[in-house]
Write an enzyme that holds these catalytic residues in place. Sequence first.
Site, PDB file in Angstrom:
ATOM      1  CG  ASP A 221      -1.778  -1.275   1.238  1.00  0.00           C
ATOM      2  OD1 ASP A 221      -2.223  -1.700   0.167  1.00  0.00           O
ATOM      3  OD2 ASP A 221      -1.930  -1.851   2.322  1.00  0.00           O
TER       4      ASP A 221
ATOM      5  CG  ASN B 248      -2.256 -11.561  -1.206  1.00  0.00           C
ATOM      6  OD1 ASN B 248      -2.019 -11.410  -2.402  1.00  0.00           O
ATOM      7  ND2 ASN B 248      -1.351 -11.996  -0.369  1.00  0.00           N
TER       8      ASN B 248
ATOM      9  CG  HIS C 273      -1.890  -2.278  -6.913  1.00  0.00           C
ATOM     10  ND1 HIS C 273      -1.213  -3.053  -7.809  1.00  0.00           N
ATOM     11  CD2 HIS C 273      -1.180  -2.318  -5.772  1.00  0.00           C
ATOM     12  CE1 HIS C 273      -0.125  -3.541  -7.229  1.00  0.00           C
ATOM     13  NE2 HIS C 273      -0.085  -3.099  -5.994  1.00  0.00           N
TER      14      HIS C 273
ATOM     15  CB  THR D 140      -6.277 -10.332   2.349  1.00  0.00           C
ATOM     16  OG1 THR D 140      -5.779 -11.458   1.615  1.00  0.00           O
ATOM     17  CG2 THR D 140      -5.160  -9.331   2.568  1.00  0.00           C
TER      18      THR D 140
ATOM     19  CB  THR E 293       2.130 -12.036   2.029  1.00  0.00           C
ATOM     20  OG1 THR E 293       1.136 -12.644   1.208  1.00  0.00           O
ATOM     21  CG2 THR E 293       3.410 -11.816   1.233  1.00  0.00           C
TER      22      THR E 293
HETATM   23  P1  IMP Z   1      -2.314 -12.755   3.400  1.00  0.00           P
HETATM   24  O1  IMP Z   1      -1.251 -12.454   2.402  1.00  0.00           O
HETATM   25  O2  IMP Z   1      -3.694 -12.491   2.891  1.00  0.00           O
HETATM   26  O3  IMP Z   1      -2.158 -14.118   4.026  1.00  0.00           O
HETATM   27  O4  IMP Z   1      -2.121 -11.734   4.612  1.00  0.00           O
HETATM   28  C1  IMP Z   1      -0.926 -11.747   5.411  1.00  0.00           C
HETATM   29  C2  IMP Z   1      -0.606 -10.341   5.918  1.00  0.00           C
HETATM   30  O5  IMP Z   1      -0.177  -9.555   4.833  1.00  0.00           O
HETATM   31  C3  IMP Z   1      -1.799  -9.606   6.522  1.00  0.00           C
HETATM   32  O6  IMP Z   1      -1.335  -8.736   7.547  1.00  0.00           O
HETATM   33  C4  IMP Z   1      -2.324  -8.786   5.357  1.00  0.00           C
HETATM   34  O7  IMP Z   1      -3.045  -7.657   5.774  1.00  0.00           O
HETATM   35  C5  IMP Z   1      -1.032  -8.416   4.672  1.00  0.00           C
HETATM   36  N1  IMP Z   1      -1.191  -8.182   3.227  1.00  0.00           N
HETATM   37  C6  IMP Z   1      -1.332  -9.100   2.261  1.00  0.00           C
HETATM   38  N2  IMP Z   1      -1.400  -8.515   1.058  1.00  0.00           N
HETATM   39  C7  IMP Z   1      -1.285  -7.185   1.275  1.00  0.00           C
HETATM   40  C8  IMP Z   1      -1.248  -6.049   0.409  1.00  0.00           C
HETATM   41  O8  IMP Z   1      -1.317  -6.130  -0.819  1.00  0.00           O
HETATM   42  N3  IMP Z   1      -1.106  -4.835   1.019  1.00  0.00           N
HETATM   43  C9  IMP Z   1      -0.995  -4.708   2.354  1.00  0.00           C
HETATM   44  N4  IMP Z   1      -1.012  -5.734   3.197  1.00  0.00           N
HETATM   45  C10 IMP Z   1      -1.154  -6.964   2.661  1.00  0.00           C
HETATM   46 MG    MG Z   2      -2.876  -2.323  -1.546  1.00  0.00          MG
END
Ligand code: IMP
Ligand code: MG
Length: 333
Positions: free
Chosen positions: A13, A40, A43, A123, A190
């Site tokens: 982000d 996940n 943009h 996410t 992630t």
């Molecule tokens: P996951 O990738 O959905 O398993 O999430 C794991 C961690 O990474 C969590 O804290 C999410 O909020 C963060 N996360 C995953 N993808 C993004 C992204 O694109 N932007 C910001 N945080 C992310």
């Molecule tokens: Mg983002």
Amino acid sequence: MTSTVVVGGFFGDEGKGKIISYLAIKDNPKIIVRGGAGPNAGHTIRDGDKVYKVRMLPSGFLNKNAKVMIGPGVVINPDVLKKEIEDFDVSGRAFIDKHCGIIEETHLIRDSKGELKEKIGSTGSGTGPANADRAMRILKLAKDFDFLSPLIVDVPQEINSALSANEHVLIEGTQGTFLSLWHGTYPFVTSKDVTASGICADVGIGPTKVNEVIVVFKSYVTRVGTGPLDKELSLDDAEKKGWSEFGTVTGRQRRAADFDFDLARRAIMLNGATQISITKLDVLFSDCAGETSFDKLSDDAKVFIKNIEDKLNTPVTIIGTGPAVNDVIDRRS
Ligand code: IMP
Ligand code: MG
């Protein structure tokens, strides 16, 4: 041969989507290819009064002359992809690799409860469970689904051929350096490495073929989900500074802190950055809103940028001054 890799320097982000869409139009690459984890990532891109929220397609799709591709390292949710291809008018020029992993119902269910949801704050997009299944060698890939065959090309071959023909290729990362499974704040990360090297592996480009690595930092740090955030502000204080933001994928309020030089220095190292992009300068310095010339920035804003260059020993080449694609100061010669 010119290839540019764009990655996030903090926790995702950082505003990569907007920077990538600017580069996609300005540099007119032949191919824009996305690496990273999966849907996940979100943009947000603003073009005139249109706002696009992208989770699967490369953010560079606004350039209608470019082919947009997703590398084999990425896992895809076919429903999200199909909808974005239709909504964003990219059919005929959007492609995936036969080895892209495919997210199915089971992955969404497994991501919506338990440890991942509660402890990590995932996410819920199914990305982590799909990558876990890929490591177990039981995930289905794009080539296993007939309905995806019209989208399939050999993505690594396409981009390497374009580079051999001296065409420009833009390689976009997702998430941010400190969400990397290897280099981030484990276990609050992630399910992939998302540094520049990982992104290159995702799309099938070798280290000797990379020309520029642009690391994108926001003018302040935000983090969505759980995990450490040094010098975190209260949500109230963040709001007072105008730093309160909400996640593109999850809608959750992002936590915020001041620009962090220690994190930034490490991100420069881990990614081998050749350039820095700073986004949302207008949020720190409102008099910079929409500015496109460095010389016209206020002294405070110039000092902020010069301090970053001095402390990180890397040029700040692209500066975001507003939400629109062309709200950019481009200092590349
Ligand atoms: P996951 O990738 O959905 O398993 O999430 C794991 C961690 O990474 C969590 O804290 C999410 O909020 C963060 N996360 C995953 N993808 C993004 C992204 O694109 N932007 C910001 N945080 C992310
Ligand atoms: Mg983002």
